[in-house]
Design a protein around this motif. Sequence first.
Motif, mmCIF file in Angstrom:
data_model
loop_
_atom_site.group_PDB
_atom_site.id
_atom_site.type_symbol
_atom_site.label_atom_id
_atom_site.label_comp_id
_atom_site.label_asym_id
_atom_site.label_seq_id
_atom_site.Cartn_x
_atom_site.Cartn_y
_atom_site.Cartn_z
ATOM 1 N N GLY A 41 0.770 -1.223 0.000
ATOM 2 C CA GLY A 41 0.000 0.000 0.000
ATOM 3 C C GLY A 41 0.808 1.283 0.000
ATOM 4 N N LYS A 42 2.130 1.163 -0.112
ATOM 5 C CA LYS A 42 2.982 2.356 -0.079
ATOM 6 C C LYS A 42 3.786 2.481 -1.364
ATOM 7 N N ARG A 43 4.326 3.662 -1.580
ATOM 8 C CA ARG A 43 5.156 3.900 -2.748
ATOM 9 C C ARG A 43 6.546 3.296 -2.551
ATOM 10 N N ARG A 44 7.205 3.040 -3.671
ATOM 11 C CA ARG A 44 8.555 2.514 -3.594
ATOM 12 C C ARG A 44 9.464 3.579 -2.985
ATOM 13 N N GLU A 45 10.348 3.144 -2.090
ATOM 14 C CA GLU A 45 11.131 4.066 -1.272
ATOM 15 C C GLU A 45 12.622 3.775 -1.444
ATOM 16 N N PHE A 46 13.406 4.822 -1.550
ATOM 17 C CA PHE A 46 14.851 4.680 -1.686
ATOM 18 C C PHE A 46 15.478 4.212 -0.370
ATOM 19 N N GLU A 61 16.547 7.942 4.585
ATOM 20 C CA GLU A 61 16.371 8.161 6.012
ATOM 21 C C GLU A 61 16.163 6.877 6.813
ATOM 22 N N PRO A 62 15.336 5.945 6.345
ATOM 23 C CA PRO A 62 15.105 4.734 7.157
ATOM 24 C C PRO A 62 16.361 3.884 7.338
ATOM 25 N N ALA A 63 17.345 4.062 6.443
ATOM 26 C CA ALA A 63 18.516 3.199 6.462
ATOM 27 C C ALA A 63 19.675 3.770 7.276
ATOM 28 N N LYS A 64 19.658 5.047 7.492
ATOM 29 C CA LYS A 64 20.801 5.709 8.119
ATOM 30 C C LYS A 64 21.079 5.152 9.519
ATOM 31 N N GLY A 65 22.319 4.751 9.699
ATOM 32 C CA GLY A 65 22.749 4.240 10.993
ATOM 33 C C GLY A 65 22.449 2.780 11.230
ATOM 34 N N ARG A 66 21.670 2.162 10.357
ATOM 35 C CA ARG A 66 21.305 0.751 10.555
ATOM 36 C C ARG A 66 21.704 -0.143 9.386
ATOM 37 N N PHE A 67 21.678 0.394 8.185
ATOM 38 C CA PHE A 67 21.965 -0.395 6.990
ATOM 39 C C PHE A 67 23.298 0.044 6.396
ATOM 40 N N THR A 68 23.978 -0.911 5.769
ATOM 41 C CA THR A 68 25.231 -0.618 5.090
ATOM 42 C C THR A 68 25.222 -1.252 3.710
ATOM 43 N N ILE A 69 25.517 -0.443 2.702
ATOM 44 C CA ILE A 69 25.606 -0.955 1.342
ATOM 45 C C ILE A 69 27.072 -1.145 0.983
ATOM 46 N N SER A 70 27.357 -2.210 0.249
ATOM 47 C CA SER A 70 28.735 -2.468 -0.156
ATOM 48 C C SER A 70 28.761 -3.118 -1.531
ATOM 49 N N ARG A 71 29.892 -3.026 -2.187
ATOM 50 C CA ARG A 71 30.042 -3.553 -3.546
ATOM 51 C C ARG A 71 31.201 -4.539 -3.608
ATOM 52 N N ASP A 72 31.031 -5.524 -4.470
ATOM 53 C CA ASP A 72 32.140 -6.396 -4.866
ATOM 54 C C ASP A 72 32.264 -6.218 -6.369
ATOM 55 N N ASN A 73 33.160 -5.357 -6.781
ATOM 56 C CA ASN A 73 33.256 -5.006 -8.193
ATOM 57 C C ASN A 73 33.683 -6.195 -9.055
ATOM 58 N N VAL A 102 26.073 6.174 -16.533
ATOM 59 C CA VAL A 102 25.814 7.164 -15.491
ATOM 60 C C VAL A 102 26.665 6.885 -14.261
ATOM 61 N N THR A 103 27.310 7.934 -13.740
ATOM 62 C CA THR A 103 28.179 7.763 -12.580
ATOM 63 C C THR A 103 27.710 8.566 -11.375
ATOM 64 N N VAL A 104 26.550 9.197 -11.484
ATOM 65 C CA VAL A 104 26.028 10.036 -10.411
ATOM 66 C C VAL A 104 25.047 9.242 -9.571
ATOM 67 N N LEU A 105 25.210 9.323 -8.264
ATOM 68 C CA LEU A 105 24.279 8.657 -7.358
ATOM 69 C C LEU A 105 22.919 9.346 -7.402
ATOM 70 N N SER A 106 21.853 8.575 -7.182
ATOM 71 C CA SER A 106 20.509 9.138 -7.217
ATOM 72 C C SER A 106 19.618 8.426 -6.211
ATOM 73 N N ARG A 107 18.675 9.191 -5.641
ATOM 74 C CA ARG A 107 17.655 8.631 -4.753
ATOM 75 C C ARG A 107 16.322 8.433 -5.469
ATOM 76 N N ALA A 108 16.249 8.856 -6.712
ATOM 77 C CA ALA A 108 14.979 8.839 -7.433
ATOM 78 C C ALA A 108 14.752 7.500 -8.129
ATOM 79 N N THR A 109 13.558 6.981 -7.956
ATOM 80 C CA THR A 109 13.191 5.744 -8.635
ATOM 81 C C THR A 109 13.356 5.882 -10.141
ATOM 82 N N SER A 110 12.978 7.030 -10.658
ATOM 83 C CA SER A 110 13.032 7.264 -12.099
ATOM 84 C C SER A 110 14.454 7.280 -12.643
#
Length: 125
Positions: A41-46, A61-73, A102-110
């Motif tokens: 029932g909610k919109r997709r959220e970054f 916002e929901p992820a700050k301080g609790r979630f960590t993203i990482s890459r294995d190139n 594209v090399t720019v980070l984005s929070r937008a679904t689009s």
Amino acid sequence: VQLQASGGGVVQAGGSLRLSCAASGRASSPNIMGWFRQAPGKRREFVAASSPSPGHEIYGEPAKGRFTISRDNAKNTVTLQMNSLEPEDTAVYYCAARPLAVTVLSRATSGYKFWGQGTKVTVSS
């Protein structure tokens, strides 16, 4: 580019989960990869996104301080480590990638062109 997410499941509040997403295909090295989530029932959220460069990431916002993203190139994978999970984190989590040049980070679904199938995370109270 095909994205395959895994690692969802059921966890109690306060617990942790680790989501992984692998990119594959003829041109399978996206620069910007990220995670979104969508609760019923909610919109997709970054949630979070990163570039291949260590330390170059952003969080919702929901992820700050609790979630960590990482890459294995080398493996073309992006991982989301989720700690201190709350029932409000219950959602389907989607891996996404921006267009390859594209090399720019984005929070937008689009801003994301490629999407995985989603993996469900349920946090019980």
